[in-house]
Design an enzyme around this catalytic site. Structure first.
Site, PDB file in Angstrom:
ATOM      1  N   SER A 100       0.829  -1.213   0.000  1.00  0.00           N
ATOM      2  CA  SER A 100       0.000   0.000   0.000  1.00  0.00           C
ATOM      3  C   SER A 100       0.861   1.259   0.000  1.00  0.00           C
ATOM      4  O   SER A 100       0.348   2.356  -0.236  1.00  0.00           O
ATOM      5  CB  SER A 100      -0.866   0.053   1.255  1.00  0.00           C
ATOM      6  OG  SER A 100      -1.465  -1.169   1.528  1.00  0.00           O
ATOM      7  N   HIS A 122      -1.985  -2.800  -6.275  1.00  0.00           N
ATOM      8  CA  HIS A 122      -2.530  -2.448  -4.961  1.00  0.00           C
ATOM      9  C   HIS A 122      -4.038  -2.672  -4.940  1.00  0.00           C
ATOM     10  O   HIS A 122      -4.794  -1.888  -5.511  1.00  0.00           O
ATOM     11  CB  HIS A 122      -2.163  -0.990  -4.644  1.00  0.00           C
ATOM     12  CG  HIS A 122      -2.646  -0.529  -3.312  1.00  0.00           C
ATOM     13  ND1 HIS A 122      -2.913   0.778  -3.028  1.00  0.00           N
ATOM     14  CD2 HIS A 122      -2.930  -1.221  -2.177  1.00  0.00           C
ATOM     15  CE1 HIS A 122      -3.333   0.881  -1.782  1.00  0.00           C
ATOM     16  NE2 HIS A 122      -3.355  -0.316  -1.251  1.00  0.00           N
ATOM     17  N   GLU A 163      -5.018  -0.141  -8.015  1.00  0.00           N
ATOM     18  CA  GLU A 163      -3.946   0.797  -8.385  1.00  0.00           C
ATOM     19  C   GLU A 163      -2.795  -0.029  -8.961  1.00  0.00           C
ATOM     20  O   GLU A 163      -2.248  -0.892  -8.263  1.00  0.00           O
ATOM     21  CB  GLU A 163      -3.432   1.535  -7.143  1.00  0.00           C
ATOM     22  CG  GLU A 163      -4.028   2.908  -6.912  1.00  0.00           C
ATOM     23  CD  GLU A 163      -3.398   3.624  -5.708  1.00  0.00           C
ATOM     24  OE1 GLU A 163      -3.299   4.845  -5.761  1.00  0.00           O
ATOM     25  OE2 GLU A 163      -3.013   2.971  -4.726  1.00  0.00           O
ATOM     26  N   ASN A 222      -3.479   6.423  -0.955  1.00  0.00           N
ATOM     27  CA  ASN A 222      -3.037   6.538   0.435  1.00  0.00           C
ATOM     28  C   ASN A 222      -2.207   7.796   0.670  1.00  0.00           C
ATOM     29  O   ASN A 222      -2.167   8.322   1.768  1.00  0.00           O
ATOM     30  CB  ASN A 222      -2.255   5.294   0.856  1.00  0.00           C
ATOM     31  CG  ASN A 222      -3.200   4.142   1.134  1.00  0.00           C
ATOM     32  OD1 ASN A 222      -4.414   4.353   1.319  1.00  0.00           O
ATOM     33  ND2 ASN A 222      -2.695   2.933   1.158  1.00  0.00           N
TER      34      ASN A 222
END
Ligand code: 3H9
Length: 698
Positions: free
Chosen positions: A408, A429, A441, A479
């Site tokens: 992540s 991801h 992702e 993130n």
């Protein structure tokens, strides 16, 4: 080349539509249909068939024409021409007849469909309602409740179900044109009536009021904050007890209200953003893809298991690797339980579940990965452990296998550096729960090969994910933007707000959950542990994490321990406010020398959303995201951002970048440059009076 052709075959006037890729009802198509139907009125044809070339019947109005000046004939004009034809018109449906396409079919006098076809009115997914008679003809033909279900959900139904509901008259297998011509000939021979849905009358009854009330309440809950479902219910209500033209008038007014409003603009933006997100700039269209027929996954935890399910669901065998048999058994147990839930919801049969489970095998040895085409590592979020895994993969995997990490946050290049083949390494991801969440992702490292990127984007589609390409930086797109958002939630908390005020503001604005409730769901110990590995400088201002740390140190880890920012009922998991938390907040504020103050809902909303926007602009400046709409896709599909606001960057354009920039400058003055230095790109666009969308189209 003309998008419509007309010829008489075997006594039947056949109008063929050919407007690739999905036969959307562009101006040329509408015009061609009107001209052909008019021509057929005067020739020797006995009846008329409307049929499409290519992969589908008409998939709807041409969304690219929305918001532009209308060009006659409009869709309602075209439908009038079809409906008032003095010869029978048969719509011949294959693929998906959607939106204005299905409304066209409903206006024809008869509908014939291939067994494999589907029909539906998906306008609600674009923040709209069927604006060409769909809300009036569907309840007349199928009944009020089936019409409400179909139009408020937007989900298509199979031809057989449509036939049962009276929305399709005849379902056939095999060659559609032949079937449609034979059907039209038999209708003409039988002198069948010109069946017009508008002639059906829906009589008012006492029970209807209750039904509409129930649907209004259901939609207020299921589609919280959205206008379209409520307008749809009002339109269907207008189909009762009055003639069709009166109902069409209501439909037109409520359609235009949605069409000119911000929610539909946002959802139409998301429709195109999702499709654009799958495209990689600068990659040759004909890049040869690597075959993915067998997949390995390292780690059978919640994440690894969820990822495995995605592949098994589409028939791709998976080998899970764990350190010991116990871990493997636990992982398989979770997978079985997840499938059982899907079966109990009626979304999968027992036989399908058994087939999927058969495709998932396990091993405690990396050698079992010798012949896989793709490996996805889903172990603990620690770069050293990940490097060790990748050096083992390098030793066992066949040449050409794609080596992916589900990290992540971590540096893809550092992980790729642990192998002798960094060009084969990429980030994939997934979002938790990985078998449910749509976003993927795809993170390109500096050495990732073009065909590895192209294969990853295509693979995402195969497993029914929505891919977005991200560059390599701490937290990638999603993130990375979450950090300033979370920071502002913490700062609002310590400066004066309560957890419930912050969550209520964000949820009321449309987020699936507020940030503190999300923290409790994910587990507060995760962030805590991650912070332990950081230097004081990396951790940043203690005000932005001291409350979270204090809660964890009290054993309040979130939902899993029964308390975090809230208290949770052990049986029902219902959330309750907890005065103990406010004591912690006040103690921490005192320790940090902060005099708490009343914070307005507006300030909370601006600080949290503008923190996203500013970081998003930096991500664009640095080329981490290919385009602003990709950031919107990440947020709407991965972080519970309301699609009817179109993602953070579209939302910023909607507010006006000038206003956002000025407010960020004010925050910088009040709270410091460290958190609020405005992004250069934002400043530039605000000065030029431009939007992110205009910048993307440069
Ligand atoms: C409406 O009808 C309003 C009326 O009630 C009233 C009016 C008064 N227009 O999805 P794909 C493009 S609202 C323009 O990748 P698939 C799409 O952008 C409409 N373009 O293919 C893409 O372009 P690109 C109600 C459209 O096979 C390409 O076609 N109808 C439209 O996975 C291929 O699309 C809908 O909401 C359109 N209507 O799925 C249906 N539709 O290649 C919307 C598609 O440049 N469409 N494009 O990226 C769909 O749900 C899917 O496209 C469909 C095919 C299921 C048809």
């Amino acid at each position: 080349m003309s998008v419509t052709t007309y010829e008489i075959i075997d006594g039947i006037g056949v109008i063929r539509l050919n407007n690739p890729p999905v036969n959307a009802l562009s101006h040329a198509l509408r015009d061609g249909i009107c001209k052909a139907v008019k021509k057929a009125q005067k020739d020797a044809s006995k009846a008329i068939v409307i049929i499409c070339e290519g992969r589908t019947f008409i998939a709807g109005a041409d969304i690219t024409e929305f918001g532009k000046p209308p060009k006659a004939p409009s869709l309602p004009d075209m439908l009038n021409v079809i409906e008032s034809s003095n010869k029978i018109v048969v719509a011949a449906i294959h693929g998906t007849a959607l939106g204005g396409g299905f409304e066209t079919a409903l206006t024809a006098h008869y509908r014939i469909a291939l067994n494999s076809a589907k029909v539906g009115l998906p306008e609600v997914k674009l923040g709209l309602l069927p604006g060409a008679g769909g809300t009036q003809r569907t309840p007349r033909l199928a009944g009020i409740e089936p019409a409400l279900d179909m139009i408020t959900s937007g989900n298509p139904i199979a031809a057989a179900k449509a036939e049962k509901l009276g929305l399709v008259d005849c379902v056939v297998e095999g060659e559609l044109l032949q079937g449609a011509i034979a059907y039209a000939k038999s209708l003409a021979a039988d002198k069948a009536q010109l069946k017009r849905a508008r002639d059906i009358e829906i009589k008012p009854s006492k029970s209807q009021a209750l039904l509409f009330e129930r649907y209004r309440a259901k939609m207020a809950k299921r589609a919280r904050g959205q206008k379209a479902p409520q307008n749809i219910i009002a339109c269907v209500e207008a189909a009762i007890g009055q003639d069709m033209d009166a109902g069409l008038k209501t439909e037109r007014e409520l359609f235009m209200e949605l069409m000119t409003g911000p929610q539909s603009a946002a959802m139409r933006h998301m429709f195109f953003a999702e499709r654009q997100g799958a495209k990689v700039d600068g990659l040759a269209k004909d890049t040869a893809l690597r075959p993915i027929n067998k997949v390995g996954i390292i780690g059978a935890g919640t994440m690894g298991g969820g990822i495995a399910m995605n592949f098994a669901n589409v028939g791709i065998p998976v080998t899970l690797i764990e350190v010991n048999q116990e871990g493997l058994d636990r992982g398989m147990g979770i997978i079985e339980k997840n499938y059982a839930i899907t079966v109990s919801k009626g979304k999968m049969s027992e036989a399908q579940k058994a087939n999927c489970l058969k495709l998932i095998g396990g091993s405690t040895h990396y050698d079992a990965l010798a012949d896989v085409d793709l490996v996805i590592e889903a172990v603990f979020e620690n770069v050293d452990i990940k490097k060790e895994v990748f050096s083992k993969l390098d030793a066992v995997c066949k040449p050409g296998a794609i080596l992916a990490t589900n990290t992540s946050y971590q540096d893809i290049d550092a992980i790729a550096g642990a192998t002798s083949r960094p060009a084969d390494v990429i980030g994939l991801h997934f979002f938790s729960p990985a078998n449910v969440m749509k976003l993927l992702e795809v993170v390109r490292g500096s050495a990732s090969a073009d065909d590895v990127i192209a294969t990853s984007m295509a693979m995402a589609k195969t497993i029914r994910k929505v891919p977005v390409l991200a560059g390599n930086c701490y937290g990638f797109i999603g993130n990375r933007m979450l950090r300033p958002y979370g920071r502002e939630a913490q700062l609002c908390l310590i400066e004066g707000a309560s957890p419930e005020q912050i969550d209520k503001v964000m949820q009321g604005w449309g987020m699936a959950m507020g940030p503190l409730a999300v923290g409790d769901l994910a587990g507060l110990d995760i962030g805590y542990k991650a912070r332990q590995g950081l230097s004081a400088e990396q951790k940043g201002d203690p005000k932005s994490y001291c409350i979270a740390d204090a809660l964890v140190e009290m054993g309040r880890l979130g939902q899993k321990s029964g308390s975090g920012y809230y208290k949770y009922d052990p049986a029902t998991r219902a959330r309750h406010n907890d005065p103990e938390v406010m004591k912690v907040v006040e103690q921490q504020a005192k320790a940090q020398g902060i005099a708490r103050r009343a914070i307005s809902d507006e300030e909370i909303l601006e600080r949290l959303t503008y923190a996203w926007i500013n970081e998003g602009a930096k991500i664009l400046e640095e080329g981490i995201a290919q385009r602003p709409s990709d950031i919107d896709v990440v947020y709407c599909f991965g972080y519970g951002f309301p699609a009817y606001r179109g993602g953070p960057m579209h939302y910023a354009d909607h507010i006006g970048l000038d206003k956002v920039y000025k407010r960020i400058c004010e925050f910088a003055k009040q709270h410091g440059q460290a958190n609020w230095a405005p992004a250069k790109l934002l400043k530039q666009l605000a000065k030029e009076g431009k939007t992110f969308a205009q910048w993307a189209a440069r």
